[in-house]
Design an enzyme around this catalytic site. Structure first.
Site, PDB file in Angstrom:
ATOM      1  N   CYS A  77     -16.811   9.245  18.136  1.00 53.62           N
ATOM      2  CA  CYS A  77     -18.240   9.338  17.868  1.00 53.62           C
ATOM      3  C   CYS A  77     -18.744   8.241  16.955  1.00 53.62           C
ATOM      4  CB  CYS A  77     -18.593  10.709  17.278  1.00 53.62           C
ATOM      5  SG  CYS A  77     -17.402  11.332  16.101  1.00 53.62           S
ATOM      6  N   CYS A 313      -8.594   1.850  10.293  1.00 50.50           N
ATOM      7  CA  CYS A 313      -8.073   1.811  11.662  1.00 50.50           C
ATOM      8  C   CYS A 313      -8.161   0.401  12.235  1.00 50.50           C
ATOM      9  CB  CYS A 313      -8.850   2.785  12.538  1.00 50.50           C
ATOM     10  SG  CYS A 313      -8.369   2.724  14.281  1.00 50.50           S
ATOM     11  N   CYS A 459      -2.914   9.132  17.966  1.00 51.64           N
ATOM     12  CA  CYS A 459      -3.729   9.028  16.756  1.00 51.64           C
ATOM     13  C   CYS A 459      -4.329  10.385  16.440  1.00 51.64           C
ATOM     14  CB  CYS A 459      -4.838   7.991  16.944  1.00 51.64           C
ATOM     15  SG  CYS A 459      -5.973   7.898  15.541  1.00 51.64           S
ATOM     16  N   CYS A 511      -4.279   0.960   9.013  1.00 46.15           N
ATOM     17  CA  CYS A 511      -3.389   1.957   9.599  1.00 46.15           C
ATOM     18  C   CYS A 511      -2.822   1.405  10.903  1.00 46.15           C
ATOM     19  CB  CYS A 511      -4.152   3.255   9.862  1.00 46.15           C
ATOM     20  SG  CYS A 511      -3.172   4.521  10.709  1.00 46.15           S
TER      21      CYS A 511
END
Length: 532
Positions: A77, A313, A459, A511
């Protein structure tokens, strides 16, 4: 400055229609569910004091892709929040268009005005959900918005954000990008305390935690809730005259802050949303930071308990974010171009032309071609009209899925040694079909180059990924994958090379769990069993 839907549509791609579909219009009103007197707008979508579920009163629809979208990762989102502009809802509508790539299965806007909190939510694209008449029912100078991609493949109206709830302090609304890894554990505890969950979205958890908090102010209740949450969250809240933005201590998901010339403050998942509404980018919301904007005091911030290391991320740069965005303080375009340049250095091959799998592979392919000194050409055309559908396709139709979405340019490919650059290989089904398509179009050789390392793990931080055992790189070597997809050579960007793009200091802020299987925040044992 007022915008009409027609004026807004004139600056958007022709493929984005403004036809309403599956929009919440308050046609049913149980005794505990008090709708607004205005059509299409509700003051309370979720009532935390109710003792029975609202789920029977909502419609649901299941989206099934027929264009092989299940072989790509999906951001769940995107969020936007605007404070201090009389056209807050219309600006949110525009900003959500800019964030449409982050979620295509549902959209919603909540506005704060003298009537309280009013909302419009619906299933489909932003342009499917909103019309001029609906935006007219969202007056006010504060608004938040959300675009959604569901993790399960089912997109139900009741799960479309923003969510509105009532608690002892008053009404609030929230929009969330991310995923709580301790969702099931906290939900079970709350249900044992009497909470009744209405949706299947983990975002609802935040509302229950705020309602159950003993803190005396709303801000302290938000902090109290966030201290219990584990995982990824970039959230925007509306409460009274306040707009509040929160980012988790690891900073998994992006959240930026900007300002319009009239002083209105804007929060969004990416800077491309700021650009579209003429807001100037100021900064990121820092990991662990809470920014509060109200009419009397402007904007102020404070920090929750922070984590010594950020874990942003890396897939935001590699795939999810728009190339024209600045994410985590870096240009997405320049970062992807560097991926391609390094890939050309570590995995060279004799070739005649470099092409991309559009759209996410394009910038890396440009970098690869420039470094290799080989022409970049458009060898694959992407159809932007291949949409998700309610029709369940047969397997025979699925076999044509890639051809519906991608078309080869024979004049570029015929008789050529081709390097084709993509951002990732997930299950391998799309890559197999692309290689076959390029060979059928006359390519003499096909060399696959992937601008990120092999994905071996799922993930849990706000990305819709297959289970680890479904990822082709978790069960096959690079050589085995090459044979499986029938290309002449295959190479991924090595993990060390990816980290080299960021340097020795910045690289530790990202990450890489999907490439290593080492998670900065782990799920509970029961949740890991459910996910495997």
């Amino acid at each position: 400055m007022a915008f009409s839907v027609e004026e807004i549509s004139s600056i958007l791609p022709n493929s984005l229609s403004a036809n309403p579909r599956n929009v919440s219009q308050n046609t049913i009103s149980p005794s505990f569910f008090k709708p607004s007197l205005k059509p299409y707008a509700s003051k309370t979508l979720i009532s935390l004091s109710c003792r029975r579920s609202l789920s029977p009163v909502f419609s649901a629809g299941t989206y099934v892709t027929n264009v092989d979208e299940d072989d790509k990762l999906h951001e769940e989102c995107g969020v936007v929040g605007i404070h201090g502009d009389p056209e807050a809802s219309r600006l949110s509508y525009l900003a959500l268009h800019a964030l449409q790539h982050r979620g295509q299965e549902g959209a919603g806007i909540v506005a704060a005005n003298q009537n309280g909190l009013e909302s419009i939510t619906g299933v489909g694209l932003v342009s499917d959900v909103f019309t001029e008449s609906k935006l007219n029912n969202l007056p006010g100078d504060i608004a938040i918005g959300h675009v959604r991609y569901s993790t399960s493949g089912a997109s139900m109206l009741k799960n479309v954000q923003p969510f509105i709830a009532s608690c002892k302090l008053g009404s609030l609304a929230v929009a969330h990008n991310g995923n709580f890894v301790n969702y099931k554990q906290l939900k079970t505890k709350l249900e044992e305390m009497g909470s009744i969950f209405i949706t299947s979205s983990d975002t609802e958890l935040v509302l229950h935690l705020i309602a159950k908090s003993k803190a005396k102010t709303f801000l302290l209740r938000v902090i109290d809730a966030c201290e219990k949450l584990r995982g990824a969250y970039s959230m925007v809240f509306v409460f009274e005259d306040k707009l509040i933005a929160v980012r988790d201590p690891f900073g998994f998901r992006p959240l930026v802050m900007g300002r319009r010339s009239n002083g209105a403050v804007v929060f969004a998942s990416e800077t491309c949303a700021l650009d579209l509404i003429d807001a100037t980018y100021e900064r990121e919301v820092c990991p662990g930071e809470i920014v509060v904007v109200d009419r009397n005091h402007g904007d102020s911030s404070m920090f929750m308990i922070s984590h010594p290391e950020q874990k942003q991320c890396v897939f935001e740069h590699g795939y999810f974010s728009q190339p024209n965005s600045i994410v985590f303080g870096r240009s997405v375009y320049e970062t992807r171009r560097m991926y391609g340049e390094i890939l050309a250095t570590v995995a060279p091959v004799d070739c005649d032309v470099v092409i991309a799998v559009p759209d996410s592979g394009t910038v890396a392919a440009l970098g690869y071609a420039a470094k290799a000194g080989v022409p970049f050409q458009i060898g694959l055309l992407r159809s932007h009209y291949a949409k998700r559908t309610f029709i369940e396709p047969t397997q025979e139709i699925r076999d044509f899925a890639v051809k519906v979405k991608l078309s080869p340019v024979r004049a570029v490919l015929e008789g050529k040694r081709v390097v084709v650059v993509d951002d990732s290989i997930v299950r391998g089904t799309t890559s197999l079909k692309i290689v076959r398509m390029l060979r059928d179009a006359g390519a003499k050789e096909v060399h696959m180059r992937i601008a990120l390392p092999p994905m071996i793990a799922s993930c849990y931080y706000g990305v819709d990924t297959p289970r680890s055992q479904e990822l082709i790189s978790s069960k096959m070597s690079v050589e085995a994958i090459q044979k499986h997809i029938n290309c002449d050579s295959l190479a991924f960007l090595p993990l060390d090379s990816l980290k080299g793009v960021y340097g020795p200091v910045e690289s530790h802020r990202y990450c890489y769990a999907c490439f290593t299987g080492k998670y900065p925040v782990t799920k509970t044992e029961s949740e890991e069993a459910d996910a495997s």
